[in-house]
Design a protein around this motif. Structure first.
Motif, PDB file in Angstrom:
ATOM      1  N   LYS A   1     120.957 -30.784  -3.849  1.00 32.18           N
ATOM      2  CA  LYS A   1     121.748 -31.208  -5.011  1.00 32.18           C
ATOM      3  C   LYS A   1     121.024 -30.931  -6.339  1.00 32.18           C
ATOM      4  CE  LYS A   1     125.121 -33.595  -2.688  1.00 32.18           C
ATOM      5  NZ  LYS A   1     124.930 -32.856  -1.417  1.00 32.18           N
ATOM      6  N   LEU A   2     120.759 -29.664  -6.595  1.00 32.06           N
ATOM      7  CA  LEU A   2     120.000 -29.281  -7.798  1.00 32.06           C
ATOM      8  C   LEU A   2     120.943 -29.073  -8.981  1.00 32.06           C
ATOM      9  CD1 LEU A   2     117.801 -26.630  -5.998  1.00 32.06           C
ATOM     10  CD2 LEU A   2     117.018 -28.863  -6.787  1.00 32.06           C
ATOM     11  N   PRO A   3     120.523 -29.396 -10.208  1.00 39.87           N
ATOM     12  CA  PRO A   3     121.340 -29.039 -11.377  1.00 39.87           C
ATOM     13  C   PRO A   3     121.304 -27.528 -11.581  1.00 39.87           C
ATOM     14  CG  PRO A   3     119.213 -29.922 -12.077  1.00 39.87           C
ATOM     15  CD  PRO A   3     119.258 -30.044 -10.574  1.00 39.87           C
ATOM     16  N   ASP A   4     122.334 -26.981 -12.242  1.00 38.14           N
ATOM     17  CA  ASP A   4     122.326 -25.544 -12.531  1.00 38.14           C
ATOM     18  C   ASP A   4     121.168 -25.213 -13.465  1.00 38.14           C
ATOM     19  OD1 ASP A   4     124.477 -25.004 -10.978  1.00 38.14           O
ATOM     20  OD2 ASP A   4     125.929 -24.897 -12.624  1.00 38.14           O
ATOM     21  N   PRO A   5     120.600 -23.998 -13.346  1.00 38.84           N
ATOM     22  CA  PRO A   5     119.533 -23.617 -14.275  1.00 38.84           C
ATOM     23  C   PRO A   5     120.049 -23.643 -15.715  1.00 38.84           C
ATOM     24  CG  PRO A   5     119.787 -21.976 -12.531  1.00 38.84           C
ATOM     25  CD  PRO A   5     120.910 -22.942 -12.386  1.00 38.84           C
ATOM     26  N   LYS A   6     119.179 -24.041 -16.629  1.00 43.89           N
ATOM     27  CA  LYS A   6     119.571 -24.175 -18.042  1.00 43.89           C
ATOM     28  C   LYS A   6     120.174 -22.891 -18.611  1.00 43.89           C
ATOM     29  CE  LYS A   6     115.420 -25.620 -19.406  1.00 43.89           C
ATOM     30  NZ  LYS A   6     114.483 -26.187 -18.487  1.00 43.89           N
ATOM     31  N   MET A   7     119.600 -21.777 -18.222  1.00 41.66           N
ATOM     32  CA  MET A   7     119.972 -20.494 -18.823  1.00 41.66           C
ATOM     33  C   MET A   7     121.096 -19.779 -18.068  1.00 41.66           C
ATOM     34  SD  MET A   7     118.201 -19.279 -21.481  1.00 41.66           S
ATOM     35  CE  MET A   7     117.917 -17.511 -21.221  1.00 41.66           C
ATOM     36  N   MET A   8     121.603 -20.390 -17.020  1.00 34.05           N
ATOM     37  CA  MET A   8     122.482 -19.660 -16.095  1.00 34.05           C
ATOM     38  C   MET A   8     123.692 -19.004 -16.770  1.00 34.05           C
ATOM     39  SD  MET A   8     124.020 -21.097 -12.583  1.00 34.05           S
ATOM     40  CE  MET A   8     125.371 -20.326 -11.728  1.00 34.05           C
ATOM     41  N   ASP A   9     124.368 -19.761 -17.665  1.00 37.72           N
ATOM     42  CA  ASP A   9     125.595 -19.227 -18.272  1.00 37.72           C
ATOM     43  C   ASP A   9     125.312 -18.057 -19.208  1.00 37.72           C
ATOM     44  OD1 ASP A   9     126.959 -21.110 -16.870  1.00 37.72           O
ATOM     45  OD2 ASP A   9     127.118 -22.518 -18.533  1.00 37.72           O
ATOM     46  N   VAL A  10     124.094 -17.956 -19.672  1.00 39.66           N
ATOM     47  CA  VAL A  10     123.697 -16.849 -20.531  1.00 39.66           C
ATOM     48  C   VAL A  10     123.107 -15.716 -19.688  1.00 39.66           C
ATOM     49  CG1 VAL A  10     122.173 -16.161 -22.422  1.00 39.66           C
ATOM     50  CG2 VAL A  10     123.194 -18.458 -22.409  1.00 39.66           C
ATOM     51  N   SER A  11     122.245 -16.085 -18.754  1.00 46.92           N
ATOM     52  CA  SER A  11     121.457 -15.076 -18.039  1.00 46.92           C
ATOM     53  C   SER A  11     122.288 -14.220 -17.098  1.00 46.92           C
ATOM     54  CB  SER A  11     120.355 -15.749 -17.216  1.00 46.92           C
ATOM     55  OG  SER A  11     119.514 -16.488 -18.037  1.00 46.92           O
ATOM     56  N   VAL A  12     123.156 -14.858 -16.328  1.00 47.88           N
ATOM     57  CA  VAL A  12     123.870 -14.090 -15.300  1.00 47.88           C
ATOM     58  C   VAL A  12     124.745 -13.008 -15.938  1.00 47.88           C
ATOM     59  CG1 VAL A  12     125.576 -14.201 -13.439  1.00 47.88           C
ATOM     60  CG2 VAL A  12     123.687 -15.842 -13.506  1.00 47.88           C
ATOM     61  N   PRO A  13     125.593 -13.352 -16.940  1.00 46.49           N
ATOM     62  CA  PRO A  13     126.382 -12.269 -17.554  1.00 46.49           C
ATOM     63  C   PRO A  13     125.500 -11.203 -18.210  1.00 46.49           C
ATOM     64  CG  PRO A  13     127.219 -14.421 -18.208  1.00 46.49           C
ATOM     65  CD  PRO A  13     125.936 -14.666 -17.497  1.00 46.49           C
ATOM     66  N   ALA A  14     124.439 -11.622 -18.889  1.00 49.10           N
ATOM     67  CA  ALA A  14     123.557 -10.644 -19.540  1.00 49.10           C
ATOM     68  C   ALA A  14     122.913  -9.741 -18.502  1.00 49.10           C
ATOM     69  CB  ALA A  14     122.480 -11.357 -20.360  1.00 49.10           C
ATOM     70  N   ASN A  15     122.491 -10.319 -17.407  1.00 51.44           N
ATOM     71  CA  ASN A  15     121.798  -9.528 -16.387  1.00 51.44           C
ATOM     72  C   ASN A  15     122.733  -8.599 -15.626  1.00 51.44           C
ATOM     73  OD1 ASN A  15     119.344 -10.567 -17.068  1.00 51.44           O
ATOM     74  ND2 ASN A  15     119.372 -12.174 -15.505  1.00 51.44           N
ATOM     75  N   MET A  16     124.027  -8.863 -15.704  1.00 52.04           N
ATOM     76  CA  MET A  16     124.989  -7.974 -15.046  1.00 52.04           C
ATOM     77  C   MET A  16     125.307  -6.762 -15.914  1.00 52.04           C
ATOM     78  SD  MET A  16     127.429 -10.737 -13.151  1.00 52.04           S
ATOM     79  CE  MET A  16     128.640  -9.589 -12.541  1.00 52.04           C
ATOM     80  N   HIS A  17     124.903  -6.791 -17.168  1.00 54.88           N
ATOM     81  CA  HIS A  17     125.180  -5.665 -18.070  1.00 54.88           C
ATOM     82  C   HIS A  17     123.876  -5.113 -18.620  1.00 54.88           C
ATOM     83  CE1 HIS A  17     129.451  -6.249 -17.775  1.00 54.88           C
ATOM     84  NE2 HIS A  17     129.233  -7.546 -17.893  1.00 54.88           N
ATOM     85  N   GLN A  18     123.225  -4.314 -17.818  1.00 55.95           N
ATOM     86  CA  GLN A  18     121.918  -3.772 -18.188  1.00 55.95           C
ATOM     87  C   GLN A  18     121.945  -2.255 -18.264  1.00 55.95           C
ATOM     88  OE1 GLN A  18     118.951  -5.256 -19.043  1.00 55.95           O
ATOM     89  NE2 GLN A  18     120.164  -7.121 -19.181  1.00 55.95           N
ATOM     90  N   GLY A  19     123.108  -1.662 -18.061  1.00 59.25           N
ATOM     91  CA  GLY A  19     123.171  -0.210 -17.987  1.00 59.25           C
ATOM     92  C   GLY A  19     122.836   0.469 -19.305  1.00 59.25           C
ATOM     93  N   PHE A  20     122.275   1.646 -19.188  1.00 59.89           N
ATOM     94  CA  PHE A  20     121.995   2.505 -20.336  1.00 59.89           C
ATOM     95  C   PHE A  20     123.325   2.919 -20.952  1.00 59.89           C
ATOM     96  CE2 PHE A  20     121.284   6.847 -21.981  1.00 59.89           C
ATOM     97  CZ  PHE A  20     120.210   6.616 -22.816  1.00 59.89           C
TER      98      PHE A  20
END
Ligand SMILES: [Fe+2]
Length: 343
Positions: A207-226
């Protein structure tokens, strides 16, 4: 060997810079965006050339440094074939070997924390991402996590490594830096289970809380293309369908920038010359193979790679080197195979 463990205190992330020698090629595992300046300073201080940046999985707690490192060094970005990132330069799968000069990493698919989690074995040490942590394991409750898959990755793969294998994880929040497989087998509280069911029950109870940065990090990390659009806007790109009509023409030299393993797995466009991206700077300077090919014959260099990222960067390098007819196949071998498949 040069080996540096680097820490981002904000996210508790470890990154690893590895090279076989001063003056040689280097790779980095799990770089953090905010630390990119620090990595590049260290790369300069150690006199190495960063050629690959690898993420063990799509991170939820920090923004990856992959895109920034690629934009600043033109290095190859690497993730697993299951990753939902929009574009990486190279995708690896279980059983592959990821190489730079003097170093080979065995690629081990270790899903569970996420469905794109990989570990990388290098001689006496294994980089376990968030699959195996020191006295812990990565959570399995989001990003297609799966406790039973993680049980298999831990007990079926990582714990099968020799006991003395050093364990270098992607995170630690307590200050530990390194462990061993044997130590984790004996003392990691998550590993004191006898079945996948028991492990899944243990993980479900966290029962862990979501990571603080999750809502920012996941979308950003999905768009890394040149940004291949810029290359296309300048007229330096052809589609895979257009490429089909260029191939075989006498004034076109088709150049495959991928590595041998990628060529074996995904096939080759007939008539292409193999010149791995990692050697591009060497090949592109005056006297280099590609420079001579283009200037001596007047041929147009037509680059391709896996997804169009390395080839887009190669076009830029070629343009920088004065080879103004150079272009690339947008979308790379993936787009080519799609054209072949659909006729
Ligand atoms: Fe993670």
């Amino acid at each position: 060997m040069l080996f540096r463990q680097l820490f981002d205190g904000v996210s508790g992330t470890y990154s690893y810079l590895i090279a076989s020698r001063r003056g040689g090629e280097a790779l980095i595992i799990d770089p953090v965006l905010e630390k990119v300046d620090r990595y590049l300073q260290l790369v300069a201080e150690l006199d190495v050339r960063l050629v690959k940046a690898v993420d063990t999985h799509l991170h939820a707690d920090h923004i990856t440094g992959l895109g920034a490192l690629r934009d600043r060094t033109r290095c190859i970005t690497v993730m697993g074939e299951q990753s939902k990132v929009d574009v990486v330069s190279m995708r690896v799968a279980d059983g592959d070997r990821l190489g730079i000069e003097g170093i080979l990493l065995d690629v081990i698919y270790t899903p569970g924390h996420t469905d794109d989690s990989y570990s990388f074995l290098m001689d006496d040490r294994v980089f376990t991402g968030d699959t195996l942590l020191i006295r812990g394991t990565g959570r399995t409750d989001f990003q297609n996590g799966d406790a039973r898959a993680q049980y298999e990755s831990l007990f079926g793969r990582l714990l099968k490594l020799p006991d003395e294998t050093l364990v270098y994880p992607a995170h630690d929040y307590k200050g530990d830096t390194v462990s061993t497989i044997g130590e984790e087998r004996r003392f990691n509280p998550r590993l004191q289970v006898t079945s996948a069911d028991e492990y899944a029950a243990l993980m479900a109870a966290l029962k862990l809380p979501d990571p603080k940065m999750m809502d920012v990090s996941v979308p950003a990390n999905m768009h890394q293309g040149f940004h291949q659009e810029e290359v296309a806007r300048r007229g330096w790109a052809v589609t895979a369908a257009e490429a089909a009509s260029l191939i075989g023409q006498r004034d076109v030299a088709l150049i495959d920038l991928r590595e041998r393993g990628e060529r074996e797995r995904h096939g080759v466009i007939p008539g292409s010359l193999h010149a791995p991206y990692i050697d591009l700077q060497e090949n592109m300077k005056p006297g280099g193979m590609l420079h001579e090919l283009a200037t001596a014959t007047g041929k147009r260099l037509l680059f391709y790679c896996a997804f169009g990222e390395r080839s887009a960067m190669a076009v830029q390098s070629a343009q920088d080197a004065g080879l103004h007819k150079a272009c690339h196949i947008a979308g790379g071998m993936a787009a080519w195979n799609e054209v072949v498949r659909t006729g």
